[in-house]
Each structure stands twice: as C-alpha cells, then as structure tokens.
Design an enzyme around this catalytic site. Sequence first.
Site, PDB file in Angstrom:
ATOM      1  N   GLU A 111       0.825  -1.210   0.000  1.00 23.43           N
ATOM      2  CA  GLU A 111       0.000   0.000   0.000  1.00 23.43           C
ATOM      3  C   GLU A 111       0.857   1.257   0.000  1.00 23.43           C
ATOM      4  O   GLU A 111       0.492   2.264  -0.618  1.00 23.43           O
ATOM      5  CB  GLU A 111      -0.952  -0.034   1.201  1.00 23.43           C
ATOM      6  CG  GLU A 111      -2.002  -1.130   1.055  1.00 23.43           C
ATOM      7  CD  GLU A 111      -2.859  -1.315   2.298  1.00 23.43           C
ATOM      8  OE1 GLU A 111      -4.087  -1.286   2.170  1.00 23.43           O
ATOM      9  OE2 GLU A 111      -2.282  -1.497   3.393  1.00 23.43           O
ATOM     10  N   GLU A 131      -3.866  -9.557   3.993  1.00 24.57           N
ATOM     11  CA  GLU A 131      -4.645  -9.233   5.195  1.00 24.57           C
ATOM     12  C   GLU A 131      -5.752 -10.233   5.499  1.00 24.57           C
ATOM     13  O   GLU A 131      -6.051 -10.510   6.668  1.00 24.57           O
ATOM     14  CB  GLU A 131      -5.235  -7.821   5.063  1.00 24.57           C
ATOM     15  CG  GLU A 131      -4.257  -6.706   5.390  1.00 24.57           C
ATOM     16  CD  GLU A 131      -3.371  -6.317   4.213  1.00 24.57           C
ATOM     17  OE1 GLU A 131      -2.689  -5.285   4.299  1.00 24.57           O
ATOM     18  OE2 GLU A 131      -3.361  -7.058   3.200  1.00 24.57           O
TER      19      GLU A 131
END
Length: 257
Positions: A111, A131
């Site tokens: 990210e 995640e």
Amino acid sequence: MNESSEVLTERRDGGVLLITINRPDQRNAVNAAVAEGIGEALEALDADPELTLGILTGAGKGFCAGMDLKGFAAGQRPWYADRGFAGITQRAADKPLIAAVEGFALAGGLEVAIACDLIVASKGTRLGIPEVKRSLVAAAGGLLRLPRLLPRAIAFELALTGDPILAERAYELGMINRLTEPGGALDGALELAAQITPNSPLGLAGSKRILNESQDWPVAEFFERQQAISGPIFDSEDAKEGATAFAEKRAPVWKGR
C-alpha cells in the site's frame, strides 16, 4: 536533512530526495516513528523548491512488510496527521514519487508502494495484500488503488486469496514501470528520475494533480476542471521560459513560477 534511525533522507543530484525506511532487521515494518519520518520527509520535499522528485525505498533485502504488529499491539499507531498510514497512503506528495522496491512489498508495504506515482521493482520481488489471512482488510489503500492499477479479476484474486504475485507478473500487467535485476531497483528508480527531473516543476505538479483528480470528474466537467489547474501553468513565467528555451535551442531555466 532528517537522519533519524528509522527513516533516512538524502539529497541526490538533479533535485531528487531519497527516502529510506531503515528497519531492515524488522523487515522495514512501519511503526509510529516510520510514519512520522516519511510524513515529515514528504513535507520537506514539497516545501523545498530545489527538490523536484522523491524516491522511497527500504534498507536491506526488502521494501516493507507492512505494519509493525508488535508495535501496534503495544499501542503504537503508525499514522501521521492527515497523511494516514505510514505518512503517505492517504495523502502523499504534490511532487512526483517513485517507489524503488526490492525483495517484498506486502500488506501495508504494498500500500505504501502504490501510494507512489511510479514503481521500479527487481525481478523476484513479491507483491501482495495478505490481510484476509489474518481476518483483516487492506484498508490503507490496497483495495482502493489496486483495481485502478490492475485488471479487476487480478485485483480481486490478490485481495481474496491473500497470495502474492511476482514483480515479473505485475510488470506484464502494467502495475510496474521498470523491472530490474535483483539489487538494481534503486539504480533503476534513479534512471527513471533522471528522465523526469529536467522537466518543469509546475508542469509536473499540475500533471500529477490532473491525473489523480480527474478519475472522479464527471465527463461533462473534464475540461472546465482541468482548466482550473492548467490555466495558471500556461500563464506562468516558466511556460514562457519553456517556449523561449525551445526557440533558442537551449535548456530551460525553471523558476517554479
């Protein structure tokens, strides 16, 4: 510039600010100090007229493994002001940013990389958002930006399996700008930077802003909204200098106004 232990900054030739996450023993995981260091480095980049572009990289064998979970469990919050996670994912810099990625960019690390404008990565680098394997979601921009960088099906696969892809595959899909041999990502990023930094600072910042903001503009308002950004650039001293330098067959001298 900043020489704290967690984030290092270094001026390079051509108006480049090199920003290095410096926690190699912790896989460059992001803690509060890293978030603050990156955020402050981006503020310095935008505030300094002698700097044109930033390169973000990681020390050691990898770019960034995401959030420091031990620090988070201890109460640390790796966000910085309105810039969000790692001091970059919600608001990066006005000036161009290149991510130089070696080894891995996983979870929040990916990210951080995709919050930059351009990515140079070495062969064999693993890129992913795992995640879901920890009952989390990639909420620092992964689920928002990946569908704009990759085909929808690939973005869904990354998000729902949690499995990474290699930089070679990401390059084929257009997510990465340059692919280098292992150990060559920073040199590749510096080469790419050298193609950008001679250009007008006003033109670079304006182009970046239009590219980012226009994705949400109604079609009927495209040119009106673009004019609000591009008009002052066309009327600037630098625009006149660019035309004059072209006519005189010399390199332009930018003033940023």
